[in-house]
Scaffold this active site. Structure first.
Site, PDB file in Angstrom:
ATOM      1  CE  LYS A   9      -3.920  -2.305   2.252  1.00 18.14           C
ATOM      2  NZ  LYS A   9      -4.963  -2.041   3.146  1.00 18.14           N
ATOM      3  CE1 TYR A  49      -9.483  -2.988   0.107  1.00 22.96           C
ATOM      4  CE2 TYR A  49      -8.742  -0.960  -1.063  1.00 22.96           C
ATOM      5  CZ  TYR A  49      -8.473  -2.277  -0.243  1.00 22.96           C
ATOM      6  OH  TYR A  49      -7.222  -2.277   0.223  1.00 22.96           O
ATOM      7  CG  ASN A 112      -3.706  -2.476   6.684  1.00 18.65           C
ATOM      8  OD1 ASN A 112      -3.429  -1.996   5.682  1.00 18.65           O
ATOM      9  ND2 ASN A 112      -4.548  -3.476   6.820  1.00 18.65           N
ATOM     10  CG  HIS A 115      -5.345  -6.251  -0.308  1.00 14.58           C
ATOM     11  ND1 HIS A 115      -6.651  -6.233   0.514  1.00 14.58           N
ATOM     12  CD2 HIS A 115      -5.506  -6.936  -1.219  1.00 14.58           C
ATOM     13  CE1 HIS A 115      -7.212  -7.311  -0.284  1.00 14.58           C
ATOM     14  NE2 HIS A 115      -6.479  -7.445  -1.323  1.00 14.58           N
ATOM     15  CD  GLU A 126      -8.406  -9.406  -3.904  1.00 10.99           C
ATOM     16  OE1 GLU A 126      -7.294  -9.523  -3.595  1.00 10.99           O
ATOM     17  OE2 GLU A 126      -9.361  -8.993  -3.026  1.00 10.99           O
TER      18      GLU A 126
END
Ligand code: CMP
Length: 143
Positions: A9, A49, A112, A115, A126
């Site tokens: 990310k 998402y 975080n 992913h 994905e």
């Protein structure tokens, strides 16, 4: 052979964690079969998402992954979906195992670091969003 989609990310790219996180997966023995640094646009972010549409964190999460480049990757190996999630640790770094990637480097639930697909089915979806079939390279890996 099983494949998973992993994305480093914006915080991982901004903080210079790309090499370190990739090394974890290399050292675990998984095979890297797809890799690119991209700027995610709104269409792709919202598709990624989509399952979270309607939740309070949907828009902030979509905006966040558009905020700076990300590294999109496909890794291959036995049980790679579940094992990658173990290496990553819990979604919220506050609850992640301290030795996991998010436990070591994650700052909060948005920043975080990484992913990872939550199932083989999500991985297929994905991977298809981020990569064309010809962008995935299969090859023999020693060891
Ligand atoms: P990720 O694995 O990319 O999947 C959805 C993301 O939404 C998640 O990691 C978090 O970074 C982000 N997110 C932000 N707030 C929340 C929340 N309250 N619950 C779950 N995910 C959240």
């Amino acid at each position: 052979m099983e494949r998973t989609f992993l994305m480093l990310k914006p915080d991982a790219v901004q903080r210079g964690l790309v090499g370190e996180v990739i090394q974890r997966f290399e050292k675990k023995g998984f095979k890297l079969v797809g890799l690119k640094l991209i700027q995610v646009d709104r269409t792709l972010a919202e598709a990624h998402y989509a399952e979270h549409r309607g939740k309070g964190f949907f828009e902030p999460t979509v905006s966040y992954i558009m905020s700076s480049p990300v590294v999109a990757m496909v890794w291959q190996g036995k049980n790679v979906v579940a094992l990658a999630r173990e290496l990553m640790g819990a979604t919220n770094p506050a609850n992640s195992n301290p030795g996991s990637i998010r436990g070591m480097y994650g700052m909060d639930i948005s920043r975080n670091v990484i992913h990872g697909s939550d199932s083989v089915e999500s991985a297929g979806r994905e991977i298809g969003l981020y990569f064309k079939p010809e962008e995935l390279v299969d090859y023999q890996k020693a060891g």
